[in-house]
Design an enzyme around this catalytic site. Structure first.
Site, PDB file in Angstrom:
ATOM      1  N   ASP A   1      73.826   9.267 -11.870  1.00 26.15           N
ATOM      2  CA  ASP A   1      74.313  10.464 -11.196  1.00 26.15           C
ATOM      3  C   ASP A   1      75.831  10.467 -11.172  1.00 26.15           C
ATOM      4  O   ASP A   1      76.452   9.401 -11.093  1.00 26.15           O
ATOM      5  CB  ASP A   1      73.777  10.551  -9.753  1.00 26.15           C
ATOM      6  CG  ASP A   1      73.987  11.940  -9.184  1.00 26.15           C
ATOM      7  OD1 ASP A   1      73.204  12.843  -9.531  1.00 26.15           O
ATOM      8  OD2 ASP A   1      74.968  12.143  -8.441  1.00 26.15           O
TER       9      ASP A   1
HETATM   10  N1  LIG Z   1      79.397  16.332 -21.849  1.00 25.51           N
HETATM   11  C1  LIG Z   1      79.965  16.056 -20.638  1.00 25.51           C
HETATM   12  N2  LIG Z   1      79.178  16.037 -19.526  1.00 25.51           N
HETATM   13  C2  LIG Z   1      79.802  15.771 -18.354  1.00 25.51           C
HETATM   14  C3  LIG Z   1      81.176  15.529 -18.232  1.00 25.51           C
HETATM   15  N3  LIG Z   1      81.448  15.305 -16.908  1.00 25.51           N
HETATM   16  C4  LIG Z   1      80.273  15.407 -16.236  1.00 25.51           C
HETATM   17  N4  LIG Z   1      79.278  15.673 -17.115  1.00 25.51           N
HETATM   18  C5  LIG Z   1      77.844  15.881 -16.827  1.00 25.51           C
HETATM   19  O1  LIG Z   1      77.687  16.424 -15.530  1.00 25.51           O
HETATM   20  C6  LIG Z   1      76.343  16.145 -15.128  1.00 25.51           C
HETATM   21  C7  LIG Z   1      76.371  15.644 -13.701  1.00 25.51           C
HETATM   22  O2  LIG Z   1      75.219  16.094 -13.054  1.00 25.51           O
HETATM   23  P1  LIG Z   1      74.047  15.088 -12.582  1.00 25.51           P
HETATM   24  O3  LIG Z   1      73.358  15.740 -11.450  1.00 25.51           O
HETATM   25  O4  LIG Z   1      74.601  13.712 -12.394  1.00 25.51           O
HETATM   26  O5  LIG Z   1      73.072  14.973 -13.840  1.00 25.51           O
HETATM   27  P2  LIG Z   1      72.197  16.131 -14.499  1.00 25.51           P
HETATM   28  O6  LIG Z   1      72.997  16.780 -15.591  1.00 25.51           O
HETATM   29  O7  LIG Z   1      71.623  17.025 -13.459  1.00 25.51           O
HETATM   30  O8  LIG Z   1      71.034  15.316 -15.237  1.00 25.51           O
HETATM   31  P3  LIG Z   1      70.030  14.260 -14.558  1.00 25.51           P
HETATM   32  O9  LIG Z   1      70.468  12.912 -15.047  1.00 25.51           O
HETATM   33  O10 LIG Z   1      68.683  14.666 -15.100  1.00 25.51           O
HETATM   34  O11 LIG Z   1      70.141  14.421 -13.058  1.00 25.51           O
HETATM   35  C8  LIG Z   1      75.801  15.069 -16.060  1.00 25.51           C
HETATM   36  O12 LIG Z   1      74.890  15.625 -17.010  1.00 25.51           O
HETATM   37  C9  LIG Z   1      77.051  14.576 -16.752  1.00 25.51           C
HETATM   38  O13 LIG Z   1      76.780  14.039 -18.009  1.00 25.51           O
HETATM   39  C10 LIG Z   1      81.978  15.551 -19.424  1.00 25.51           C
HETATM   40  O14 LIG Z   1      83.194  15.360 -19.421  1.00 25.51           O
HETATM   41  N5  LIG Z   1      81.320  15.809 -20.591  1.00 25.51           N
END
Ligand SMILES: Nc1nc2c(ncn2[C@@H]2O[C@H](COP(=O)(O)OP(=O)(O)OP(=O)(O)O)[C@@H](O)[C@H]2O)c(=O)[nH]1
Length: 196
Positions: free
Chosen positions: A72
């Site tokens: 996360d």
């Molecule tokens: N490609 C990319 N993704 C980013 C970056 N900064 C943050 N993220 C994405 O922001 C999202 C953070 O949300 P989370 O709630 O942690 O994860 P999610 O996308 O909901 O996916 P889950 O792991 O299924 O919970 C993640 O998918 C990270 O990979 C970046 O600089 N580049």
């Protein structure tokens, strides 16, 4: 034994694939909002850790004997405010202007579970120094990057045009992309998932 990634994050999937980790991905579909509400006011690192654990444990319960990785990420402003993913383009604009000219932390946690119990965890923060952003820059940036950044907590893709937002970053780019990858790889070597 292949790892299970409890995630629907394209960025996390890409990171593990690029690093040569044998894994399958399975979304956790955990109630993150309920946990965030229950932990309101807790240190952001603890919240990220608890969310990563929630995802890992939920999927681990479905796969006895397997290693399951949950992760996360949170964006934390210097006043302690935690920014969630932007609701819409206007919300992304608001987030970017709130971060303009200031430092925020991009906190990423990883928890590995086995047989429904956490067996390893690690939390890391990257220090993100956003340069002063003009309104015209932010609007042009969003013209180019919305909705691609809709799923990113900091409203940027650091591996893409998001790099133009920063004067400096302290910490691992992997942490920004979505997980403390190098410590994860270390544990996978310890468990024989990767060659030592
Ligand atoms: N490609 C990319 N993704 C980013 C970056 N900064 C943050 N993220 C994405 O922001 C999202 C953070 O949300 P989370 O709630 O942690 O994860 P999610 O996308 O909901 O996916 P889950 O792991 O299924 O919970 C993640 O998918 C990270 O990979 C970046 O600089 N580049």
């Amino acid at each position: 034994m292949t790892l299970i990634l409890a995630s629907q994050s394209a960025s996390r999937t890409a990171m593990l694939s690029a690093a040569g980790v044998p894994f399958t991905a399975e979304p956790a579909h955990a109630d993150e909002a309920a946990l965030k509400a229950a932990m309101a006011g807790a240190p952001p690192r603890d919240i990220a850790d608890a969310l990563a654990e929630l995802k890992a444990l939920k999927v681990s319960a479905r796969h006895p004997g397997r290693l399951v990785l949950g992760s996360d990420s949170l964006a934390v402003l210097d006043d302690g405010t935690i920014l969630d993913k932007p609701r819409d383009r206007d919300d992304a604009r608001d987030h970017l202007l709130r971060m303009s000219g200031k430092r925020h932390d991009l906190v990423s946690a990883a928890v590995i579970a086995e047989n429904g119990r956490p067996v390893w965890r690690h939390v890391e923060a990257a220090r993100m120094f956003v340069r002063p952003l003009s309104y015209s820059f932010v609007d042009a940036y969003l013209d180019a990057e919305w909705p691609a950044i809709a799923g990113c907590v900091g409203c940027y893709r650091i591996e893409g045009p998001g790099a133009q937002l920063f004067s400096r970053i302290e910490g691992s780019q992997f942490t920004v992309l979505g997980m403390p990858l190098l410590p994860v790889l270390g544990y996978l070597r310890d468990r024989g998932v990767l060659p030592a």
